[in-house]
Enzyme design. Structure first.
Site, PDB file in Angstrom:
ATOM      1  N   CYS A 160       0.859  -1.180   0.000  1.00 41.26           N
ATOM      2  CA  CYS A 160       0.000   0.000   0.000  1.00 41.26           C
ATOM      3  C   CYS A 160       0.897   1.233   0.000  1.00 41.26           C
ATOM      4  O   CYS A 160       2.090   1.138   0.255  1.00 41.26           O
ATOM      5  CB  CYS A 160      -0.919   0.020   1.208  1.00 41.26           C
TER       6      CYS A 160
ATOM      7  N   LYS B   3     -12.520  -4.181   2.297  1.00 39.66           N
ATOM      8  CA  LYS B   3     -11.935  -3.425   3.408  1.00 39.66           C
ATOM      9  C   LYS B   3     -12.846  -2.241   3.679  1.00 39.66           C
ATOM     10  O   LYS B   3     -12.955  -1.322   2.866  1.00 39.66           O
ATOM     11  CB  LYS B   3     -10.540  -2.953   3.001  1.00 39.66           C
TER      12      LYS B   3
ATOM     13  N   ARG C   8      -3.244   3.248  13.268  1.00 35.42           N
ATOM     14  CA  ARG C   8      -2.694   4.530  12.784  1.00 35.42           C
ATOM     15  C   ARG C   8      -1.607   5.035  13.704  1.00 35.42           C
ATOM     16  O   ARG C   8      -0.667   5.684  13.257  1.00 35.42           O
ATOM     17  CB  ARG C   8      -3.825   5.539  12.619  1.00 35.42           C
TER      18      ARG C   8
ATOM     19  N   LYS D 137     -11.885  -7.232   6.126  1.00 37.09           N
ATOM     20  CA  LYS D 137     -11.547  -6.539   7.368  1.00 37.09           C
ATOM     21  C   LYS D 137     -12.441  -5.340   7.582  1.00 37.09           C
ATOM     22  O   LYS D 137     -12.858  -4.734   6.604  1.00 37.09           O
ATOM     23  CB  LYS D 137     -10.055  -6.176   7.404  1.00 37.09           C
TER      24      LYS D 137
END
Ligand SMILES: [Zn+2]
Length: 327
Positions: free
Chosen positions: A121, A200, A210, A253
Site C-alpha cells: 500500500c 476493506k 494509525r 476486514k
C-alpha cells in the site's frame, strides 16, 4: 421432524468429551498469521501504547521476534513498514533498501520456514497518509486511482524480489490486482500468490493501527476508496473483480463486524478466505481484559472460532503469538 421430548439437544452438551467429539469448527495453528510492524533503525523495539504487547521492530529485532514466533508455533507473518522518510509518492516503499524489503531478505535468509506476507500500500510511505497518489484538480485534492496502480505494482515487485512469499495489496484501488499480477508475472514471479484485501471497510476499528504506523491521513479520510460499512452487495462485487483480476485469496476486514460478509463470500466463491482481526478489535479485547471486564483468553478463542464458523480459513490477528499454544 422429531421434537422434544424425543429430541433433546442438550444430550450432546452434557459430556465434555461428546462436546469435543461433535464440535464443527476448530482453529489450527497453521491458519494464524501474526502482523508485524517494521521500522527503520537497529536494535529498536518500540511499544505501541494503544496496542499493549505489540511493538514496532527494527529489521534485526523483527528477525528475533520471528524466531520467537516460529518457536511458539506460528507459521506466517504479515509485514508493514514504518520508513525513515515519507514523501508524496511513496518513494521509500519501492526500493530494495525499503525497511520491509530489508526485513524480508533478512528473515527469509535466516528463517525459511516462516511464510512472509508483504502488505502492499502507499499509506505506510506517503507524507499525506493516503493509500494512493494525491492529485489536485480545481482546488480539490483527490486520491487518483490509475496513477496509483503503477506505484503499487512497483512496491509489489520489490517485495517479491526481497523474498515475500505472498503479496497482499490493501489499498482498495480499482484494477490493482490485475496490475500487480502483470508486474509479478513479468518479473518472474508467476508462482507468487496474491492475497487481496478485497473487502476493506472504512472502519473506526483501525484507530490503534494509525498510531502503530503513524499513517493517519493528513487531510480528508479514506472513504473514497475503502468501503461503506452499510454495503454488502458491493462487497461481493469487489471480491468478484479481484478474483477476475487474479487474486488467489480474499480478505475481509475488520473481522468481527463482517461475519455476514465472510459467510456470503464463503457461499459464493470457492477460494480461501482470510479475516483480519484488526487493531481496534485487539485493543477492545485487550483493554477490556486488563480492566477485568472479560476473560481475554476466552474472548480471543471465541472470536477466532466465530470467524472460522462464518467461513474464514485464515485468521490474521495480533493475538496469534499469545494464544497459538492454546489450540
Ligand atoms: Zn493504505
Amino acid at each position: 421432524m422429531a421434537l422434544f421430548p424425543t429430541v433433546r439437544l442438550r444430550r450432546l452438551r452434557e459430556n465434555p468429551l461428546v462436546r469435543d467429539l461433535v464440535r464443527e469448527v476448530r482453529v489450527h495453528p497453521s491458519s494464524l498469521v501474526m502482523p508485524l510492524f517494521v521500522k527503520s533503525g537497529k536494535k529498536e523495539r518500540k511499544a505501541i501504547a494503544s496496542m499493549p504487547g505489540i511493538f514496532q521492530f527494527s529489521p534485526d529485532e523483527a528477525l528475533k521476534e520471528c524466531e520467537a514466533l516460529v518457536k511458539s508455533g506460528i507459521r506466517s507473518a504479515l509485514l508493514f513498514g514504518i520508513p525513515e522518510s515519507k514523501d508524496a509518492v511513496a518513494s521509500s516503499g519501492r526500493g530494495e533498501n525499503g525497511v520491509v524489503q530489508q526485513a524480508l531478505s533478512l528473515i527469509k535468509k535466516e528463517l525459511p520456514e516462516l511464510l512472509l506476507i508483504a502488505d502492499v500500500c502507499l499509506c505506510d510511505y506517503t507524507d499525506h497518509g493516503h493509500c494512493g497518489l494525491v492529485q489536485e484538480e480545481g482546488g480539490q485534492r483527490r486520491v487518483d486511482n490509475d496513477s496509483t496502480l503503477e506505484v503499487l505494482s512497483q512496491i509489489a515487485g520489490s517485495m517479491a524480489r526481497a523474498g515475500a512469499d505472498l503479496i497482499a495489496p490493501s489499498d482498495m484501488m480499482d484494477g490493482r490486482i490485475q496490475r500487480i499480477r502483470d508486474e509479478l508475472d513479468a518479473a518472474g514471479f508467476k508462482h507468487l500468490p496474491i492475497l487481496s484485501y478485497a473487502v476493506k471497510y472504512a472502519s473506526a476499528f483501525y484507530g490503534p493501527f494509525r498510531e502503530a504506523l503513524d499513517n493517519a491521513p493528513r487531510f480528508g479520510d479514506r472513504r473514497s476508496y475503502q468501503m461503506d460499512v452499510g454495503n454488502s452487495r458491493e462487497a461481493f462485487r469487489e471480491a468478484e473483480q479481484d478474483l477476475e483480476e487474479g487474486a488467489d485469496i480474499l480478505m475481509v476486514k475488520p473481522a468481527l463486524s463482517s461475519l455476514d460478509i465472510l459467510r456470503g463470500l464463503r457461499e459464493r466463491f470457492d477460494v480461501p478466505l482470510a479475516a483480519y482481526q484488526v487493531s481496534g478489535e485487539y485493543a477492545a479485547i485487550k483493554f477490556a481484559g486488563q480492566a477485568g471486564a472479560i476473560d481475554e483468553r476466552a474472548a480471543v478463542l471465541e472470536t477466532w472460532t466465530a470467524l472460522k464458523r462464518a467461513g474464514a480459513d485464515i485468521l490474521i490477528t495480533y493475538f496469534a503469538k499469545d494464544y497459538v499454544g492454546e489450540l
